[in-house]
Design a protein around this motif. Structure first.
Motif, PDB file in Angstrom:
ATOM      1  N   VAL A 129     -29.581  11.855  10.408  1.00 15.56           N
ATOM      2  CA  VAL A 129     -27.551  11.904  10.171  1.00 15.56           C
ATOM      3  C   VAL A 129     -26.636  13.388   9.883  1.00 15.56           C
ATOM      4  CG1 VAL A 129     -28.354  10.153   8.670  1.00 15.56           C
ATOM      5  CG2 VAL A 129     -28.644  11.702   7.830  1.00 15.56           C
ATOM      6  N   GLU A 130     -25.486  13.425   9.498  1.00  9.96           N
ATOM      7  CA  GLU A 130     -24.595  14.287   9.909  1.00  9.96           C
ATOM      8  C   GLU A 130     -23.688  13.800   8.521  1.00  9.96           C
ATOM      9  OE1 GLU A 130     -21.872  14.927  12.952  1.00  9.96           O
ATOM     10  OE2 GLU A 130     -20.237  16.373  12.002  1.00  9.96           O
ATOM     11  N   LEU A 139     -33.525  11.598   9.365  1.00 12.08           N
ATOM     12  CA  LEU A 139     -33.319  10.157   8.546  1.00 12.08           C
ATOM     13  C   LEU A 139     -34.472  10.261   8.191  1.00 12.08           C
ATOM     14  CD1 LEU A 139     -32.019   7.250   8.524  1.00 12.08           C
ATOM     15  CD2 LEU A 139     -32.339   6.765  10.330  1.00 12.08           C
ATOM     16  N   ASP A 140     -35.448  10.565   8.906  1.00 14.23           N
ATOM     17  CA  ASP A 140     -36.342  10.756   7.794  1.00 14.23           C
ATOM     18  C   ASP A 140     -36.584  11.288   6.292  1.00 14.23           C
ATOM     19  OD1 ASP A 140     -37.650  10.775  10.432  1.00 14.23           O
ATOM     20  OD2 ASP A 140     -39.395  10.735  10.077  1.00 14.23           O
ATOM     21  N   LYS A 141     -35.992  12.067   6.222  1.00 13.82           N
ATOM     22  CA  LYS A 141     -35.531  12.581   4.890  1.00 13.82           C
ATOM     23  C   LYS A 141     -34.354  12.248   4.561  1.00 13.82           C
ATOM     24  CE  LYS A 141     -34.854  17.375   2.990  1.00 13.82           C
ATOM     25  NZ  LYS A 141     -34.314  18.311   3.414  1.00 13.82           N
ATOM     26  N   PHE A 142     -33.560  11.691   5.044  1.00 13.34           N
ATOM     27  CA  PHE A 142     -32.531  10.709   3.881  1.00 13.34           C
ATOM     28  C   PHE A 142     -32.651   9.794   3.980  1.00 13.34           C
ATOM     29  CE2 PHE A 142     -28.488   8.424   4.752  1.00 13.34           C
ATOM     30  CZ  PHE A 142     -27.693   8.745   3.733  1.00 13.34           C
ATOM     31  N   VAL A 143     -33.409   8.719   4.355  1.00 10.87           N
ATOM     32  CA  VAL A 143     -34.210   7.481   3.913  1.00 10.87           C
ATOM     33  C   VAL A 143     -34.579   7.656   2.355  1.00 10.87           C
ATOM     34  CG1 VAL A 143     -36.388   7.440   5.088  1.00 10.87           C
ATOM     35  CG2 VAL A 143     -34.609   5.659   4.414  1.00 10.87           C
ATOM     36  N   ILE A 144     -35.416   8.792   2.158  1.00  9.93           N
ATOM     37  CA  ILE A 144     -36.234   8.859   0.603  1.00  9.93           C
ATOM     38  C   ILE A 144     -35.110   9.853  -0.539  1.00  9.93           C
ATOM     39  CG2 ILE A 144     -38.196   8.286   1.637  1.00  9.93           C
ATOM     40  CD1 ILE A 144     -38.538  11.473   1.542  1.00  9.93           C
ATOM     41  N   MET A 145     -34.062   9.964   0.029  1.00  8.50           N
ATOM     42  CA  MET A 145     -32.835  10.779  -0.967  1.00  8.50           C
ATOM     43  C   MET A 145     -32.282  10.222  -2.109  1.00  8.50           C
ATOM     44  SD  MET A 145     -31.627  13.788   1.734  1.00  8.50           S
ATOM     45  CE  MET A 145     -30.049  14.042   0.846  1.00  8.50           C
ATOM     46  N   ASP A 146     -32.037  10.916  -3.075  1.00 12.38           N
ATOM     47  CA  ASP A 146     -31.630   9.542  -3.989  1.00 12.38           C
ATOM     48  C   ASP A 146     -29.829   9.411  -3.598  1.00 12.38           C
ATOM     49  OD1 ASP A 146     -33.228   9.356  -5.597  1.00 12.38           O
ATOM     50  OD2 ASP A 146     -33.042  11.134  -7.225  1.00 12.38           O
ATOM     51  N   TYR A 147     -28.851   8.917  -3.707  1.00  7.14           N
ATOM     52  CA  TYR A 147     -27.652   8.708  -3.399  1.00  7.14           C
ATOM     53  C   TYR A 147     -27.376   9.464  -4.361  1.00  7.14           C
ATOM     54  CZ  TYR A 147     -28.778   3.664  -2.468  1.00  7.14           C
ATOM     55  OH  TYR A 147     -29.045   2.488  -2.074  1.00  7.14           O
ATOM     56  N   ASP A 148     -26.135  10.315  -3.736  1.00 11.09           N
ATOM     57  CA  ASP A 148     -25.381  11.691  -4.119  1.00 11.09           C
ATOM     58  C   ASP A 148     -24.070  10.897  -3.694  1.00 11.09           C
ATOM     59  OD1 ASP A 148     -24.545  12.251  -1.261  1.00 11.09           O
ATOM     60  OD2 ASP A 148     -25.775  13.763  -1.121  1.00 11.09           O
ATOM     61  N   GLY A 199     -38.043  -3.415  -0.059  1.00 14.90           N
ATOM     62  CA  GLY A 199     -37.448  -2.346  -0.332  1.00 14.90           C
ATOM     63  C   GLY A 199     -37.574  -1.645   0.744  1.00 14.90           C
ATOM     64  N   ARG A 200     -36.594  -0.030   0.956  1.00 11.68           N
ATOM     65  CA  ARG A 200     -36.130   0.797   1.716  1.00 11.68           C
ATOM     66  C   ARG A 200     -36.907   1.108   2.445  1.00 11.68           C
ATOM     67  NH1 ARG A 200     -33.457   5.950  -0.917  1.00 11.68           N
ATOM     68  NH2 ARG A 200     -31.567   4.881  -2.161  1.00 11.68           N
ATOM     69  N   ALA A 201     -36.553   0.918   4.392  1.00 13.04           N
ATOM     70  CA  ALA A 201     -37.631   0.722   5.064  1.00 13.04           C
ATOM     71  C   ALA A 201     -39.036   2.450   5.056  1.00 13.04           C
ATOM     72  CB  ALA A 201     -37.140   1.122   6.193  1.00 13.04           C
ATOM     73  N   VAL A 202     -39.970   2.096   5.307  1.00 16.15           N
ATOM     74  CA  VAL A 202     -40.321   3.588   5.703  1.00 16.15           C
ATOM     75  C   VAL A 202     -40.952   3.786   6.494  1.00 16.15           C
ATOM     76  CG1 VAL A 202     -41.129   2.829   2.508  1.00 16.15           C
ATOM     77  CG2 VAL A 202     -42.526   2.124   4.743  1.00 16.15           C
ATOM     78  N   VAL A 203     -41.697   5.364   6.695  1.00 16.03           N
ATOM     79  CA  VAL A 203     -42.153   5.601   8.324  1.00 16.03           C
ATOM     80  C   VAL A 203     -43.865   5.520   7.603  1.00 16.03           C
ATOM     81  CG1 VAL A 203     -42.849   7.006   9.649  1.00 16.03           C
ATOM     82  CG2 VAL A 203     -40.679   7.059   9.228  1.00 16.03           C
ATOM     83  N   ALA A 204     -44.743   4.186   8.091  1.00 16.03           N
ATOM     84  CA  ALA A 204     -45.846   3.811   8.315  1.00 16.03           C
ATOM     85  C   ALA A 204     -46.436   5.726   8.149  1.00 16.03           C
ATOM     86  CB  ALA A 204     -46.288   2.591   8.291  1.00 16.03           C
ATOM     87  N   LYS A 205     -47.911   5.302   7.368  1.00 18.47           N
ATOM     88  CA  LYS A 205     -48.776   6.741   8.158  1.00 18.47           C
ATOM     89  C   LYS A 205     -50.223   5.835   8.662  1.00 18.47           C
ATOM     90  CE  LYS A 205     -47.987   9.747   3.588  1.00 18.47           C
ATOM     91  NZ  LYS A 205     -48.196   9.898   2.041  1.00 18.47           N
ATOM     92  N   CYS A 206     -50.073   6.443   9.964  1.00 17.83           N
ATOM     93  CA  CYS A 206     -51.021   5.581  10.678  1.00 17.83           C
ATOM     94  C   CYS A 206     -52.514   6.541  10.590  1.00 17.83           C
ATOM     95  CB  CYS A 206     -50.658   6.271  12.140  1.00 17.83           C
ATOM     96  SG  CYS A 206     -49.092   5.073  12.590  1.00 17.83           S
TER      97      CYS A 206
END
Lengths: 272, 166
Positions: A129-130, A139-148, A199-206
């Motif tokens: 995301v820009e 996006l993997d990082k953005f999805v777990i960030m707090d709103y700003d 909840g928010r989508a997550v990348v599952a730990k395979c």
């Protein structure tokens, strides 16, 4: 229903960012979810005049403006040639065509809605995301960030030959999904994303590596182990236990779909 | 705030409250075909065209539509009437409340999809809810409408077309 004190159709991103620093300000994306609440908005920021409703295809990536409608993504012929047409598949269950013409990708991704189909799908790809101030954020990082108070400007999807598949389950057509799952395979490596948990989508730990030529039973076991690694919740649509069972089924279906894909390229075709 | 907006090719200059939704503005201007059904962005009843694309006017701020072209059912009255006759022949209307939004989306579909299958028709119209009919009458009306208005529409048998409906 929200109330708005002032409405600003901004002329620049800088103006949008400055206005958005006030707590009472809100950027209106599609406004579909926002209007169902009862917020009192000081200044509604409208970025629809900034030309961010376009999808640009370069040699290396797709660049999607934040104000691009979900329908435009669904119907984009270039996107449909990649990722086995997963983006179209992810969009098509979202209410109806009028809704998807109105809702924007920026609104869905910035808010990181748990029910977001596009969030699940984009997480499975190499997506960035820009942000206006924050720059490029995976996006993997953005999805777990707090709103700003930053402004989402564009979404970048790396153009590669990633294979992908999308699955969702709804109690009724046009409803929110009970569960979503997206799986991608790049360089032989699987990435599994589960959304609407609720909840928010997550990348599952395979938990381990899937065998190189897996049987259906191997895939079932693998999917079950993936589902064990993800936490689920209960809401009016389904219980956590039910979602866990669904996750195993949807992940298995998505992996099987990828395994059955003979070519990493989608078959093509236009939006219908 | 001041807005300038084109509705069915006629320009309107007005002062509105910033939180006025497009549906309310249109109804205030006398376009009563635009109705509110669910008020939760699900039913499709408030469908209008914004720059030619179908949108849910209950969710679009009127201020966003400023400077753009809005089309309501009144603006496509001729085509709407033509399709509505197919609806009537099939008994596809009961209370008729959902028809304006439904017809708007059918006309949009007819422009966008060249030769839709039944599944494609259903997918396109999934965002239009009808609580009376079960949709079968509407689908028959659409099939006949497409068959009659397009010579190359081959999905249905010739005998299914109701002659003389036009």
């Amino acid at each position: 229903m929200y109330t708005i004190q002032g409405y600003s159709k901004v002329k620049t991103l800088e103006e949008a960012y400055e206005l958005n620093q006030k707590r009472s300000s809100t950027i209106i994306g599609g406004g579909m979810w926002l209007r169902l609440g009862n917020r009192s908005i000081g200044t509604a920021i409208d970025m629809s005049d900034l030309g961010l409703n376009q999808i640009e295809e370069t040699e290396t990536e797709f660049v999607i403006g934040a104000m691009t409608s979900l329908r435009d993504i669904e119907c984009h012929a270039g996107l449909h040639q990649y990722f086995n047409g997963m983006m179209k598949e992810a969009m098509k269950g979202i209410v109806g065509t009028q809704f998807r013409n109105t809702a924007t990708i920026g609104g869905s991704i910035y808010q990181r809605f748990g029910f977001s189909d596009p969030l699940t799908a984009l997480l499975a790809l190499d997506t960035t995301v820009e942000m206006y101030a924050g720059g490029m954020i995976p996006l993997d990082k953005f999805v777990i960030m707090d709103y700003d108070n930053d402004v989402l400007v564009r979404i970048h999807i790396k153009k590669d030959r990633t294979q992908a598949a999308y699955q969702s389950f709804r109690n009724a057509k046009t409803d929110f999904p009970v569960l979503t799952a997206a799986v991608s395979r790049r360089d032989g490596k699987l990435k599994v994303v589960i959304g609407a948990r609720p909840g928010r989508a997550v990348v599952a730990k395979c938990p381990d590596v899937l065998a190189s030529a897996p049987t259906e039973e191997d895939v079932k076991k693998f999917s079950g182990r993936v589902a064990e690694m993800v936490s689920f919740g209960t809401n009016m649509r389904a219980s956590a236990e039910y979602r866990k069972i669904l996750a195993e089924v949807l992940v298995k279906r998505a992996i099987m779909e990828i395994l059955e894909q003979t070519s990493p390229e989608a078959t093509g075709g236009v939006c219908k | 705030m001041k807005i300038k907006i084109w509705i069915n090719d006629k320009v309107y200059n007005d002062h509105i409250e910033p939180d006025t939704m497009l549906i309310d503005y249109l109804r205030d201007k006398g376009f009563k075909s635009v109705k509110c059904g669910c008020d939760t962005t699900n039913c499709g009843l408030c469908t209008v065209y914004l720059d030619g694309k179908t949108v849910l006017s209950c969710s679009v701020p009127a201020a966003r539509a400023a400077g753009h072209r809005v089309t309501t059912l009144e603006g496509v009255a001729k085509e709407a009437e033509e399709f509505a006759r197919f609806m009537a022949v099939q008994g596809a209307e009961q209370c008729g409340y959902c028809s304006p939004g439904f017809i708007m989306n059918v006309l949009a579909m007819a422009k966008e999809l060249e030769n839709p299958t039944e599944d494609e028709i259903k997918a396109y119209l999934a965002g239009n809810l009808c609580r009376c009919t079960g949709y079968e009458g509407q689908y028959r009306a659409i099939k006949n409408y497409l068959a009659v208005t397009r010579a190359n529409y081959k999905l249905f048998e010739k005998g299914e077309v109701i002659e003389g409906v036009r």
